[in-house]
Structures are given as C-alpha cells and as structure tokens.
Design a protein around this motif. Structure first.
Motif, PDB file in Angstrom:
ATOM      1  N   LYS A 116     -40.299 -45.072   4.815  1.00  0.00           N
ATOM      2  CA  LYS A 116     -39.631 -45.826   3.753  1.00  0.00           C
ATOM      3  C   LYS A 116     -40.588 -46.472   2.765  1.00  0.00           C
ATOM      4  O   LYS A 116     -40.206 -46.782   1.641  1.00  0.00           O
ATOM      5  CB  LYS A 116     -38.729 -46.907   4.358  1.00  0.00           C
ATOM      6  CG  LYS A 116     -37.564 -46.349   5.151  1.00  0.00           C
ATOM      7  CD  LYS A 116     -36.686 -47.468   5.671  1.00  0.00           C
ATOM      8  CE  LYS A 116     -35.500 -46.905   6.450  1.00  0.00           C
ATOM      9  NZ  LYS A 116     -34.621 -48.004   6.978  1.00  0.00           N
ATOM     10  N   TYR A 117     -41.854 -46.711   3.166  1.00  0.00           N
ATOM     11  CA  TYR A 117     -42.764 -47.424   2.265  1.00  0.00           C
ATOM     12  C   TYR A 117     -44.212 -47.202   2.681  1.00  0.00           C
ATOM     13  O   TYR A 117     -44.509 -46.721   3.794  1.00  0.00           O
ATOM     14  CB  TYR A 117     -42.445 -48.922   2.241  1.00  0.00           C
ATOM     15  CG  TYR A 117     -42.659 -49.636   3.557  1.00  0.00           C
ATOM     16  CD1 TYR A 117     -43.926 -50.083   3.952  1.00  0.00           C
ATOM     17  CD2 TYR A 117     -41.589 -49.864   4.421  1.00  0.00           C
ATOM     18  CE1 TYR A 117     -44.119 -50.723   5.159  1.00  0.00           C
ATOM     19  CE2 TYR A 117     -41.772 -50.511   5.632  1.00  0.00           C
ATOM     20  CZ  TYR A 117     -43.030 -50.940   6.004  1.00  0.00           C
ATOM     21  OH  TYR A 117     -43.233 -51.570   7.204  1.00  0.00           O
TER      22      TYR A 117
ATOM     23  N   LEU B 233     -54.361 -59.844  -1.214  1.00  0.00           N
ATOM     24  CA  LEU B 233     -53.331 -59.120  -1.946  1.00  0.00           C
ATOM     25  C   LEU B 233     -52.633 -58.155  -1.002  1.00  0.00           C
ATOM     26  O   LEU B 233     -53.296 -57.481  -0.199  1.00  0.00           O
ATOM     27  CB  LEU B 233     -53.924 -58.324  -3.109  1.00  0.00           C
ATOM     28  CG  LEU B 233     -54.844 -59.056  -4.081  1.00  0.00           C
ATOM     29  CD1 LEU B 233     -55.367 -58.078  -5.132  1.00  0.00           C
ATOM     30  CD2 LEU B 233     -54.121 -60.218  -4.746  1.00  0.00           C
ATOM     31  N   THR B 234     -51.319 -58.065  -1.108  1.00  0.00           N
ATOM     32  CA  THR B 234     -50.567 -57.080  -0.340  1.00  0.00           C
ATOM     33  C   THR B 234     -49.679 -56.288  -1.289  1.00  0.00           C
ATOM     34  O   THR B 234     -48.766 -56.845  -1.908  1.00  0.00           O
ATOM     35  CB  THR B 234     -49.706 -57.740   0.753  1.00  0.00           C
ATOM     36  OG1 THR B 234     -50.555 -58.447   1.657  1.00  0.00           O
ATOM     37  CG2 THR B 234     -48.926 -56.690   1.528  1.00  0.00           C
ATOM     38  N   TYR B 235     -49.995 -55.013  -1.440  1.00  0.00           N
ATOM     39  CA  TYR B 235     -49.180 -54.095  -2.234  1.00  0.00           C
ATOM     40  C   TYR B 235     -48.246 -53.344  -1.285  1.00  0.00           C
ATOM     41  O   TYR B 235     -48.697 -52.723  -0.320  1.00  0.00           O
ATOM     42  CB  TYR B 235     -50.042 -53.066  -2.951  1.00  0.00           C
ATOM     43  CG  TYR B 235     -50.885 -53.581  -4.097  1.00  0.00           C
ATOM     44  CD1 TYR B 235     -50.366 -53.623  -5.395  1.00  0.00           C
ATOM     45  CD2 TYR B 235     -52.195 -53.987  -3.895  1.00  0.00           C
ATOM     46  CE1 TYR B 235     -51.145 -54.055  -6.459  1.00  0.00           C
ATOM     47  CE2 TYR B 235     -52.984 -54.424  -4.952  1.00  0.00           C
ATOM     48  CZ  TYR B 235     -52.450 -54.455  -6.234  1.00  0.00           C
ATOM     49  OH  TYR B 235     -53.226 -54.888  -7.287  1.00  0.00           O
ATOM     50  N   LYS B 236     -46.949 -53.387  -1.585  1.00  0.00           N
ATOM     51  CA  LYS B 236     -45.957 -52.634  -0.817  1.00  0.00           C
ATOM     52  C   LYS B 236     -45.128 -51.812  -1.787  1.00  0.00           C
ATOM     53  O   LYS B 236     -44.519 -52.375  -2.709  1.00  0.00           O
ATOM     54  CB  LYS B 236     -45.063 -53.572  -0.006  1.00  0.00           C
ATOM     55  CG  LYS B 236     -44.067 -52.846   0.894  1.00  0.00           C
ATOM     56  CD  LYS B 236     -43.235 -53.832   1.709  1.00  0.00           C
ATOM     57  CE  LYS B 236     -42.255 -53.123   2.618  1.00  0.00           C
ATOM     58  NZ  LYS B 236     -41.429 -54.077   3.400  1.00  0.00           N
ATOM     59  N   LEU B 237     -45.119 -50.493  -1.600  1.00  0.00           N
ATOM     60  CA  LEU B 237     -44.467 -49.609  -2.555  1.00  0.00           C
ATOM     61  C   LEU B 237     -43.469 -48.691  -1.867  1.00  0.00           C
ATOM     62  O   LEU B 237     -43.699 -48.200  -0.769  1.00  0.00           O
ATOM     63  CB  LEU B 237     -45.495 -48.726  -3.274  1.00  0.00           C
ATOM     64  CG  LEU B 237     -46.433 -49.354  -4.296  1.00  0.00           C
ATOM     65  CD1 LEU B 237     -47.614 -50.015  -3.609  1.00  0.00           C
ATOM     66  CD2 LEU B 237     -46.948 -48.305  -5.273  1.00  0.00           C
ATOM     67  N   ASN B 238     -42.354 -48.478  -2.561  1.00  0.00           N
ATOM     68  CA  ASN B 238     -41.480 -47.358  -2.260  1.00  0.00           C
ATOM     69  C   ASN B 238     -41.054 -46.755  -3.593  1.00  0.00           C
ATOM     70  O   ASN B 238     -41.500 -47.211  -4.650  1.00  0.00           O
ATOM     71  CB  ASN B 238     -40.281 -47.775  -1.387  1.00  0.00           C
ATOM     72  CG  ASN B 238     -39.424 -48.847  -2.061  1.00  0.00           C
ATOM     73  OD1 ASN B 238     -39.284 -48.881  -3.278  1.00  0.00           O
ATOM     74  ND2 ASN B 238     -38.859 -49.722  -1.241  1.00  0.00           N
ATOM     75  N   THR B 239     -40.229 -45.735  -3.575  1.00  0.00           N
ATOM     76  CA  THR B 239     -39.943 -45.020  -4.819  1.00  0.00           C
ATOM     77  C   THR B 239     -39.250 -45.895  -5.859  1.00  0.00           C
ATOM     78  O   THR B 239     -39.379 -45.668  -7.059  1.00  0.00           O
ATOM     79  CB  THR B 239     -39.070 -43.782  -4.556  1.00  0.00           C
ATOM     80  OG1 THR B 239     -37.875 -44.176  -3.877  1.00  0.00           O
ATOM     81  CG2 THR B 239     -39.827 -42.771  -3.728  1.00  0.00           C
ATOM     82  N   SER B 240     -38.524 -46.913  -5.425  1.00  0.00           N
ATOM     83  CA  SER B 240     -37.755 -47.720  -6.362  1.00  0.00           C
ATOM     84  C   SER B 240     -38.398 -49.048  -6.708  1.00  0.00           C
ATOM     85  O   SER B 240     -37.867 -49.790  -7.545  1.00  0.00           O
ATOM     86  CB  SER B 240     -36.352 -47.991  -5.805  1.00  0.00           C
ATOM     87  OG  SER B 240     -36.430 -48.714  -4.596  1.00  0.00           O
ATOM     88  N   GLY B 241     -39.555 -49.367  -6.110  1.00  0.00           N
ATOM     89  CA  GLY B 241     -40.100 -50.677  -6.437  1.00  0.00           C
ATOM     90  C   GLY B 241     -41.471 -50.950  -5.868  1.00  0.00           C
ATOM     91  O   GLY B 241     -42.023 -50.183  -5.066  1.00  0.00           O
ATOM     92  N   LEU B 242     -42.003 -52.067  -6.311  1.00  0.00           N
ATOM     93  CA  LEU B 242     -43.311 -52.554  -5.896  1.00  0.00           C
ATOM     94  C   LEU B 242     -43.214 -54.052  -5.659  1.00  0.00           C
ATOM     95  O   LEU B 242     -42.607 -54.781  -6.446  1.00  0.00           O
ATOM     96  CB  LEU B 242     -44.338 -52.286  -7.006  1.00  0.00           C
ATOM     97  CG  LEU B 242     -45.613 -53.150  -7.021  1.00  0.00           C
ATOM     98  CD1 LEU B 242     -46.551 -52.716  -5.907  1.00  0.00           C
ATOM     99  CD2 LEU B 242     -46.318 -53.058  -8.366  1.00  0.00           C
TER     100      LEU B 242
ATOM    101  N   MET C 212     -42.243 -38.841   4.037  1.00  0.00           N
ATOM    102  CA  MET C 212     -43.211 -39.745   4.659  1.00  0.00           C
ATOM    103  C   MET C 212     -44.220 -40.227   3.621  1.00  0.00           C
ATOM    104  O   MET C 212     -44.575 -39.498   2.698  1.00  0.00           O
ATOM    105  CB  MET C 212     -43.954 -39.031   5.792  1.00  0.00           C
ATOM    106  CG  MET C 212     -44.841 -39.947   6.611  1.00  0.00           C
ATOM    107  SD  MET C 212     -43.895 -41.160   7.563  1.00  0.00           S
ATOM    108  CE  MET C 212     -45.196 -42.128   8.310  1.00  0.00           C
ATOM    109  N   TYR C 213     -44.655 -41.455   3.756  1.00  0.00           N
ATOM    110  CA  TYR C 213     -45.654 -42.036   2.867  1.00  0.00           C
ATOM    111  C   TYR C 213     -47.042 -41.907   3.491  1.00  0.00           C
ATOM    112  O   TYR C 213     -47.181 -41.861   4.715  1.00  0.00           O
ATOM    113  CB  TYR C 213     -45.340 -43.507   2.611  1.00  0.00           C
ATOM    114  CG  TYR C 213     -44.122 -43.714   1.737  1.00  0.00           C
ATOM    115  CD1 TYR C 213     -44.255 -43.991   0.380  1.00  0.00           C
ATOM    116  CD2 TYR C 213     -42.840 -43.632   2.274  1.00  0.00           C
ATOM    117  CE1 TYR C 213     -43.136 -44.177  -0.424  1.00  0.00           C
ATOM    118  CE2 TYR C 213     -41.723 -43.806   1.480  1.00  0.00           C
ATOM    119  CZ  TYR C 213     -41.881 -44.077   0.126  1.00  0.00           C
ATOM    120  OH  TYR C 213     -40.778 -44.253  -0.666  1.00  0.00           O
ATOM    121  N   LYS C 214     -48.043 -41.856   2.619  1.00  0.00           N
ATOM    122  CA  LYS C 214     -49.417 -41.785   3.124  1.00  0.00           C
ATOM    123  C   LYS C 214     -50.343 -42.584   2.227  1.00  0.00           C
ATOM    124  O   LYS C 214     -50.055 -42.821   1.044  1.00  0.00           O
ATOM    125  CB  LYS C 214     -49.885 -40.334   3.229  1.00  0.00           C
ATOM    126  CG  LYS C 214     -49.821 -39.547   1.941  1.00  0.00           C
ATOM    127  CD  LYS C 214     -50.213 -38.093   2.192  1.00  0.00           C
ATOM    128  CE  LYS C 214     -50.090 -37.254   0.924  1.00  0.00           C
ATOM    129  NZ  LYS C 214     -50.462 -35.836   1.166  1.00  0.00           N
TER     130      LYS C 214
END
Length: 294
Positions: free
Chosen positions: A113-114, A138-147, A1-3
C-alpha cells in the motif's frame, strides 16, 4: 508492491511501485529534498533544468528559518547573532541551514500500500550565526494518491533557540495560466526592500486566485491549513497540522512552474517575530505536511 532503492554512489533514494503510478526521488546530499514526484501517474515535481538546485532550493526543508533574515542579523535573549548572508544579491540569509546537509537513512518500509523512508541529520557543531545543536528527522510516506512529510526537530543543546519551519517544493502544470490556488486568507504580508516583511495588510477573501500571467513572490496568513492547487490535469490538496500556517507562492523564470511553500513563519521572522517559536532544551517540535492528488 512498493520498493525503495538507495544508490550509494549518487546518495539518492528512489521510491516506486510496480505499476509506475508512483515515483519519488530524494537527494540525500541536498538536504533530503524531494526532486521528483509522480502521484497516480501524474508527474507533479520534476527536474527544473536549466535552473539548478543552488538557484531554486527546490523542495528543500527550511530550518531554522523559512525565507529570509534581513542582513542575516538578529537578536535572541539579549545576544546578537550574524548568519551567513548566502543571498549576495539581497545581502540576506536565505532558507535556513539544512538545505545543503547530508541526511542518513534510519528506516525503510514497504508494503503493498505504501513506501516509507525515515531520514535524519544531526547537527553537533555550533555555528556563529546559530550556535545551537539539534536533530532533524524527516519521514516521507508515499502511495499513488498522496504524500505525507513528517518533520521532527529536537533541541539537543543546553539553551533554547528560535525557529520557524518551511518546505519549498515546485509543482508543474500543463498550463499554469489556467491554473488556480484556493485558500482561505484575509491577511497578506507586505514585502518591502529585498523581499523583507514590513507589515500585514487586510485583503478581500476571494477564496480562489487565478494565476494567469502573475509573477508571484507573495505570502499570506492562512485561516485554514487547507490549500488547493487546481490544474487542467490534476488537483492537489495541501494540509498541515501546525497551529499557525502561512502560504508562500513564487513563480520562477521557468514556464508552467510554481513554488507552493507551506511555512510556519515569514521573512525576517527572527526580527519581526511573526510565526516565531522557541524550542527549549531536550524538547521536540513535530509537524506533518500532507499532499493529496485527485
């Protein structure tokens, strides 16, 4: 889970997941700049100590102009303007007007997932050098493989204004000497006195540039929005949905560090018009920069 954690004391946003394979740190008082980033367990953006943010503009959003404006002076629609010359060594205006602004959080979202955070700065004052009002989101969206970093500019003024847009992240390599930049370009900007664009020159398109011991502060016109940074431990793929893309690369006085800057314009764009766009009142401009690691 992301936080997502928001420290109100330091006004810093941290994004991470339980496995510690992703970590992002955004300084809201420093133009909502991304000061640390770990993707898939690889630390790719780090604190640049002993260099400071005032020296590097690390990961700052560059608006309403990327890079420099010669003497801070320009003309637009028959009027002359004078920006603050915040680069005293070269007597230029440098890196726009929002790098030191405080952004507010407007939305946060986490799933398995993000992690996503949306931020906004609203300019209501008309400065002498840029007497226009605007909103920047600005909208930052992150998961382990990308931004992904989405940027939206809205002209809230009654007059049109000129602009270019850029991003100024620095990336870490275990061995910059053995790292490479891959991009498609056959035109390079010619930089003259004080790093101001004086023209464009044709170059041979090799596709791959070995960094080795080069001291870079160069800009290329891209034929494709795709840029790859290959290091001994990881590869980064940059992409952007802007119509016109430029690549600025800079090696600071810090070992194994390089700024890889996607922009929509070049130095002195307010005067040479390269990449320059005009935003009409009550209209918006959007782009998204994507970064994938493998």
């Amino acid at each position: 889970m992301y936080k997502i954690n928001h420290s109100t004391e330091s006004n810093v946003i941290e994004l991470e997941n339980d496995s510690k394979l992703l970590y992002g740190k955004i300084h809201l008082d420093a133009g909502a700049s991304l000061q640390e980033l770990t993707l898939n367990g690889h630390a790719i953006i780090q604190d640049l100590n002993p260099l400071t943010y005032a020296d590097t503009y690390a990961s700052s959003i560059l608006f309403p102009f990327a890079n420099r404006i010669k003497d801070g002076a320009y003309a637009f629609e028959g009027n002359s303007y004078q920006l603050e010359k915040n680069q005293p060594q070269e007597q230029n205006a440098l890196h726009g007007l929002v790098y030191n602004k405080t952004f507010k959080v407007t939305a946060k979202e986490t799933t398995d997932k993000y992690a996503l955070v949306s931020l906004e700065y609203i300019e209501t004052s008309k400065s002498k050098g840029f007497p226009f009002t605007y909103n920047i989101k600005l909208t930052y969206k992150l998961n382990t493989s990308g931004l992904s970093l989405g940027v939206s500019i809205t002209n809230t003024d009654t007059s049109p204004f000129p602009f270019t847009l850029g991003w100024h992240p620095y990336f870490i390599s275990d061995n910059l000497f053995e790292s490479e930049l891959l991009f498609d370009s056959n035109k390079k900007l010619v930089l003259g006195d004080r790093n101001i664009t004086t023209g464009v020159e044709d170059i041979k398109n090799e596709g791959t540039m070995q960094i080795k011991d080069q001291q870079l502060d160069d800009c290329w016109i891209l034929n494709s929005d795709k840029v790859t940074f290959k290091t001994p431990r990881y590869n980064l793929l940059f992409s952007c949905d802007a119509e016109t893309n430029f690549l600025q690369a800079y090696t600071p006085p810090r070992k194994n560090t390089i700024a890889i800057e996607p922009t929509t314009g070049v130095s002195d764009s307010f005067n040479n018009k390269i990449g320059l766009e005009t935003l009409a009142p009550n209209t918006s401009y959007h782009l998204t920069w994507n970064l994938k690691i493998n």
